[in-house]
Design an enzyme around this catalytic site. Sequence first.
Site, PDB file in Angstrom:
ATOM      1  N   ARG A  51       0.840  -1.198   0.000  1.00 30.01           N
ATOM      2  CA  ARG A  51       0.000   0.000   0.000  1.00 30.01           C
ATOM      3  C   ARG A  51       0.874   1.247   0.000  1.00 30.01           C
ATOM      4  NH1 ARG A  51      -1.802   2.531   4.485  1.00 30.01           N
ATOM      5  NH2 ARG A  51      -1.826   0.614   5.714  1.00 30.01           N
ATOM      6  N   TYR A 104     -17.835  15.509 -16.281  1.00 30.00           N
ATOM      7  CA  TYR A 104     -18.081  14.073 -16.273  1.00 30.00           C
ATOM      8  C   TYR A 104     -19.071  13.723 -15.157  1.00 30.00           C
ATOM      9  CZ  TYR A 104     -17.020   9.211 -15.022  1.00 30.00           C
ATOM     10  OH  TYR A 104     -17.111   7.884 -14.675  1.00 30.00           O
ATOM     11  N   ASP A 176      -8.189  17.613 -15.633  1.00 31.61           N
ATOM     12  CA  ASP A 176      -8.439  16.232 -16.023  1.00 31.61           C
ATOM     13  C   ASP A 176      -8.032  16.119 -17.488  1.00 31.61           C
ATOM     14  OD1 ASP A 176      -9.477  13.823 -16.910  1.00 31.61           O
ATOM     15  OD2 ASP A 176     -11.313  13.971 -15.725  1.00 31.61           O
ATOM     16  N   LYS A 201      -8.426   4.765 -19.733  1.00 26.10           N
ATOM     17  CA  LYS A 201      -8.779   5.202 -21.067  1.00 26.10           C
ATOM     18  C   LYS A 201      -7.572   5.134 -22.011  1.00 26.10           C
ATOM     19  CE  LYS A 201     -12.830   6.101 -19.168  1.00 26.10           C
ATOM     20  NZ  LYS A 201     -12.632   6.133 -17.725  1.00 26.10           N
TER      21      LYS A 201
END
Length: 381
Positions: A51, A104, A176, A201
Site C-alpha cells: 500500500r 463528467y 483532467d 482510457k
Amino acid sequence: MTQPRGFETLAIHAGQEPDPVTGAVVPPIFQTSTFKQDGVGGLRGGYEYSRAGNPTRTALEECLAALEAGTRASAFASGLAAEDCVIRAVCALGDHVIIPDDAYGGSLRLLRMVLSRWGLTSTAVNVGDADAVRAAIRPETRLIWCETPTNPLLGIADIPALAAVAHEAGALLAVDNTFASPYLQQPLTLGADIVMHSTTKYIGGHSDVIGGAAVVRDEELAEKVHFHQFAVGAIAGPFDAWLTLRGIKTLAVRMDRHCDNAEQIADALEEHPLVTRVLYPGLPGHPGHEIASKQMRRFGGMISFQVDGGEQAATDVCGRTQLFTLAESLGGVESLIEHPARMTHLSAKGTPQEVPDNLVRISVGIERADDLIADLVQALN
C-alpha cells in the site's frame, strides 16, 4: 549529462530500466503484499508494504511523471479514486471547488453526493470562459477543477488563462487530461498545478484495466497527494500497474491513429443530413478550435454529435452500429458508442448539467477509417 528525450522514448524507457537482477527487459510484476526487512527499519529499496509502495507501481508512477513533465505521480485504483484523493489533499471542511458545467457525471456524483456531506461546496461554471470562472471564485475557493476537452460536450478551456485566475485567488488548478492524454497535451507545462487521468482510457488503451493517476509539479503538494494515497489506500495493484505500463509504450502511435480516424469521421458526420451538430475541437467551426490548436498537439479521438429526431433517434443510432460497440468508457483500440443522457451522464439528469437527449458520444478506435464511417452512415440511415 542525461540527453533530453522525446515523448515516444520516455513512454518506453522512463521508469522501466531492465531488471538489475535478471536483466528482464519488461519490469516484473511484484505481486506481493509485503517485503522482508533486514532488521527493524532495514528496508530493501525503501519498500515495506505494497500500500505504501510497490516496485511495479513505482515504475508506472515514474513513467507518468516523465510523460506529464511533472515532479511526482501517484497511481490509483481508478480515475475517480485519483480525483477524490486530489480534492481531499487540497481541500478542507467548508472549502469551495469550481467545476465544469458539463463535467463528467462521475465527478458530479462525487462532489454533489459524497463530498458535499463533508462540507465541501462546488459551483458549475463554463470553464471555457475565464471571466465566468473568476466571477465564481469565493474567499473559500481552493480548487478549480477543469476538463479540457470536456466530457461529453468536447468544450475547450484555456489552461494558461485558468491557471492565472486560480493563482490570483490563491487557489490551485487541476486539469483532467483523460480525453487528451499526455501525448496531445501537457497541462503542467501550461501552468496547471495538478493533472489527473483515468488511465483506464487512452493511457491503458486496451479496455482491460481500471486505473487512475495524479501528477504534480510542486514537491510539497506531491507529498500531500502521496500521503493521502497511502492513508486512504485506493492504490493501483501491481498487475494493473503492469498492464497500464504495457499500454503506455504504444500511446504515441495509437493516439496518432485515433486522431487520423476522428478527423475523417468528424468531416463525414458534418456532411450527413441527419446530424444537426458535430462537437469536435478539430473542426474550424468549433468555438474552442483556436485555443485547442495552441495547447494541443492534435485534437483527440473523441467526438460527440447530435441527431435529428431527439432521444429515440439517438438511441436508435447507438443500437444499430456494428463496428462501434455500445458500451461505456473510451480510449481503447476498439471503437465505442454510447448515449450519454442515459449512460455515462445519467447522474446529471434533472440538473443544470443535464446533457442533450439527442447527443451521441463516440470513442474512435484504430480500425480502418472507411469502415467506421460506413458503420455510422448505415446506423444513421
